[in-house]
Design an enzyme around this catalytic site. Structure first.
Site, PDB file in Angstrom:
ATOM      1  N   GLU A  73     118.879  84.020  58.908  1.00 51.19           N
ATOM      2  CA  GLU A  73     119.388  83.405  60.143  1.00 51.19           C
ATOM      3  C   GLU A  73     120.912  83.419  60.203  1.00 51.19           C
ATOM      4  O   GLU A  73     121.479  83.754  61.232  1.00 51.19           O
ATOM      5  CB  GLU A  73     118.893  81.955  60.271  1.00 51.19           C
ATOM      6  CG  GLU A  73     119.440  81.294  61.527  1.00 51.19           C
ATOM      7  CD  GLU A  73     119.064  79.836  61.709  1.00 51.19           C
ATOM      8  OE1 GLU A  73     118.475  79.238  60.809  1.00 51.19           O
ATOM      9  OE2 GLU A  73     119.389  79.312  62.793  1.00 51.19           O
ATOM     10  N   ASP A 100     115.054  81.841  56.102  1.00 49.33           N
ATOM     11  CA  ASP A 100     115.775  80.720  56.697  1.00 49.33           C
ATOM     12  C   ASP A 100     116.298  79.850  55.552  1.00 49.33           C
ATOM     13  O   ASP A 100     115.526  79.220  54.833  1.00 49.33           O
ATOM     14  CB  ASP A 100     114.868  79.906  57.628  1.00 49.33           C
ATOM     15  CG  ASP A 100     115.678  78.965  58.498  1.00 49.33           C
ATOM     16  OD1 ASP A 100     116.782  78.565  58.068  1.00 49.33           O
ATOM     17  OD2 ASP A 100     115.218  78.629  59.601  1.00 49.33           O
ATOM     18  N   ILE A 102     118.088  77.062  55.438  1.00 54.61           N
ATOM     19  CA  ILE A 102     117.681  75.658  55.634  1.00 54.61           C
ATOM     20  C   ILE A 102     116.962  75.606  56.972  1.00 54.61           C
ATOM     21  O   ILE A 102     117.580  75.852  58.015  1.00 54.61           O
ATOM     22  CB  ILE A 102     118.861  74.657  55.694  1.00 54.61           C
ATOM     23  CG1 ILE A 102     119.733  74.714  54.441  1.00 54.61           C
ATOM     24  CG2 ILE A 102     118.322  73.232  55.898  1.00 54.61           C
ATOM     25  CD1 ILE A 102     120.912  73.709  54.460  1.00 54.61           C
ATOM     26  N   ASP A 103     115.690  75.312  56.957  1.00 61.19           N
ATOM     27  CA  ASP A 103     114.972  75.098  58.218  1.00 61.19           C
ATOM     28  C   ASP A 103     114.904  73.591  58.421  1.00 61.19           C
ATOM     29  O   ASP A 103     114.240  72.889  57.646  1.00 61.19           O
ATOM     30  CB  ASP A 103     113.574  75.713  58.184  1.00 61.19           C
ATOM     31  CG  ASP A 103     112.929  75.645  59.563  1.00 61.19           C
ATOM     32  OD1 ASP A 103     113.560  76.087  60.537  1.00 61.19           O
ATOM     33  OD2 ASP A 103     111.808  75.120  59.665  1.00 61.19           O
ATOM     34  N   THR A 105     118.127  72.002  59.794  1.00 60.84           N
ATOM     35  CA  THR A 105     119.540  71.654  59.531  1.00 60.84           C
ATOM     36  C   THR A 105     119.914  70.291  60.109  1.00 60.84           C
ATOM     37  O   THR A 105     120.643  69.532  59.482  1.00 60.84           O
ATOM     38  CB  THR A 105     120.470  72.743  60.114  1.00 60.84           C
ATOM     39  OG1 THR A 105     120.177  73.968  59.438  1.00 60.84           O
ATOM     40  CG2 THR A 105     121.927  72.403  59.917  1.00 60.84           C
ATOM     41  N   ASP A 228     111.876  81.363  61.064  1.00 60.86           N
ATOM     42  CA  ASP A 228     111.222  80.045  61.116  1.00 60.86           C
ATOM     43  C   ASP A 228     109.733  80.145  60.777  1.00 60.86           C
ATOM     44  O   ASP A 228     109.149  79.183  60.283  1.00 60.86           O
ATOM     45  CB  ASP A 228     111.312  79.450  62.530  1.00 60.86           C
ATOM     46  CG  ASP A 228     112.724  79.325  63.044  1.00 60.86           C
ATOM     47  OD1 ASP A 228     113.550  78.727  62.340  1.00 60.86           O
ATOM     48  OD2 ASP A 228     112.995  79.824  64.165  1.00 60.86           O
TER      49      ASP A 228
HETATM   50  P1  2AM Z   1     116.915  75.382  62.079  1.00 63.14           P
HETATM   51  O1  2AM Z   1     117.015  74.021  61.575  1.00 63.14           O
HETATM   52  O2  2AM Z   1     116.865  76.429  61.024  1.00 63.14           O
HETATM   53  O3  2AM Z   1     117.955  75.739  63.124  1.00 63.14           O
HETATM   54  C1  2AM Z   1     113.025  72.530  65.272  1.00 63.14           C
HETATM   55  O4  2AM Z   1     112.400  72.420  66.483  1.00 63.14           O
HETATM   56  C2  2AM Z   1     112.990  73.973  64.832  1.00 63.14           C
HETATM   57  O5  2AM Z   1     113.749  74.760  65.736  1.00 63.14           O
HETATM   58  C3  2AM Z   1     113.599  74.191  63.468  1.00 63.14           C
HETATM   59  O6  2AM Z   1     112.775  75.093  62.799  1.00 63.14           O
HETATM   60  C4  2AM Z   1     114.983  74.730  63.766  1.00 63.14           C
HETATM   61  O7  2AM Z   1     115.477  75.584  62.765  1.00 63.14           O
HETATM   62  C5  2AM Z   1     114.734  75.496  65.018  1.00 63.14           C
HETATM   63  N1  2AM Z   1     115.921  75.571  65.855  1.00 63.14           N
HETATM   64  C6  2AM Z   1     116.923  74.693  65.929  1.00 63.14           C
HETATM   65  N2  2AM Z   1     117.869  75.069  66.802  1.00 63.14           N
HETATM   66  C7  2AM Z   1     117.440  76.245  67.297  1.00 63.14           C
HETATM   67  C8  2AM Z   1     117.975  77.146  68.249  1.00 63.14           C
HETATM   68  N3  2AM Z   1     119.140  76.911  68.818  1.00 63.14           N
HETATM   69  N4  2AM Z   1     117.263  78.255  68.534  1.00 63.14           N
HETATM   70  C9  2AM Z   1     116.083  78.486  67.937  1.00 63.14           C
HETATM   71  N5  2AM Z   1     115.532  77.664  67.030  1.00 63.14           N
HETATM   72  C10 2AM Z   1     116.201  76.561  66.704  1.00 63.14           C
HETATM   73 CA    CA Z   2     114.947  77.580  61.416  1.00 67.77          CA
HETATM   74 CA    CA Z   3     118.140  77.491  59.531  1.00 69.01          CA
HETATM   75 CA    CA Z   4     119.880  77.014  62.959  1.00 69.25          CA
END
Ligand code: 2AM
Ligand code: CA
Ligand code: CA
Ligand code: CA
Length: 283
Positions: A73, A100, A102-103, A105, A228
């Site tokens: 990512e 990913d 950190i899924d 964040t 994800d």
């Molecule tokens: P992330 O923490 O790696 O960004 C939460 O609903 C999920 O959506 C998480 O898996 C998060 O991953 C992801 N997510 C968060 N912001 C996003 C964005 N702007 N576009 C797509 N996915 C997102």
């Molecule tokens: Ca993610």
């Molecule tokens: Ca992430």
């Molecule tokens: Ca992200």
């Protein structure tokens, strides 16, 4: 000179060790994550720990498998054209690691202990190894294509729920995708009275691991990316569940709108999404 024999077992071992090492480091950074940056909006967060985790994972994996492609990512360009190019190259590659770092964040930043590292390996577009690691609970979810899914060595099986009324579902809101919000709000409104309850805990990968473990009956979310969902999709398939897009087409790395369930309730979830036109836009 004979080519070294690399079995899927050694792929898995590298994925596990890498996720464990990154997870330990991430945990040590809780509460001291350095500079907090916003990508496109105040809701789209990235920290130095996201970048450091991805750099660590990338280094370990490319050391073991220098000929493989790496799709993470935080190293995918934000610029649309460059981004398309990166995805196109990954789609062509024989082996691609989809990561990913950190899924979840937002959870990490707030100290809400529900985030994960997701590492998948795809061969010619098919996910063959999937690892999701939750450092807060020290839970390691591992699947190999055709060999089952395990949490800390114990075989996983999806839940037995047959009806929405006995189902615990989860979803999420990737927040900068404004166009996905209205359909997902309609979906949420339609599901709440029909299901046992809904959880939205902020890590798609971990939600999917929980479906594989039978802790959740199903999950849907629109606007996701391959990093994800790749590992979670294999976990669910290997635990006896089902993963499609919101129109019911089989899961691929290109799917952005995901429905992932124990299989029994899959059609019912798709039906509700169709009724409320909550499948999200076509791509
Ligand atoms: P992330 O923490 O790696 O960004 C939460 O609903 C999920 O959506 C998480 O898996 C998060 O991953 C992801 N997510 C968060 N912001 C996003 C964005 N702007 N576009 C797509 N996915 C997102
Ligand atoms: Ca993610
Ligand atoms: Ca992430
Ligand atoms: Ca992200």
């Amino acid at each position: 000179k004979p080519t070294p024999i690399v079995t899927s077992k050694s792929f898995t071992a590298v994925a596990i060790n890498t996720a464990a090492r990154a997870g330990e480091w991430i945990k040590s950074k809780l509460g001291s994550y350095g500079q907090l940056n916003l990508k496109a909006s105040g809701q789209d967060l990235v920290t130095e720990v996201d970048k450091g985790s991805e750099a660590m994972i990338r280094k370990l994996i490319t050391t073991y498998f220098p000929t493989h492609t790496f799709l993470g990512e935080e190293s995918v360009p934000l610029d649309t054209a460059a981004r398309q190019q990166t995805f196109a190259e990954a789609a062509e590659a024989e082996y691609v690691w989809v990561v990913d770092p950190i899924d979840g964040t937002t959870n990490f930043v707030h100290g809400f202990p529900f985030f994960s590292i997701s590492i998948a390996l795809a061969h010619k577009g098919e996910v063959i190894v999937g690892v999701v690691y939750d450092p807060s609970r020290d839970e390691l979810f591992v699947a190999e294509k055709g060999k089952g899914a395990y949490v800390h060595g114990k075989r996983m099986q999806v839940g037995p729920e047959k009806q929405l009324s006995e189902s615990l579902l989860s979803t999420g809101f990737p927040v900068d995708h404004v166009h996905t919000l209205p359909p997902n709000m309609r979906a949420l409104q339609a599901f709440v009275p029909q299901v046992r309850n809904i959880r939205t805990s902020g890590s798609a990968a971990l939600h999917m691991a929980y479906v594989a473990a039978g802790r959740l009956s199903g999950f849907w979310e629109v606007g996701l990316n391959a990093w994800d969902t790749a590992a979670g999709a294999l976990l669910i398939q290997e635990a006896g569940g089902k993963v499609t897009d919101t129109r019911g087409e089989p899961y691929t790395l290109a799917c952005r709108h995901i429905v992932a369930t124990n299989g029994h309730i899959h059609g019912q979830v798709l039906d509700v999404l169709e009724e409320v036109d909550g499948q999200g836009p076509a791509s």
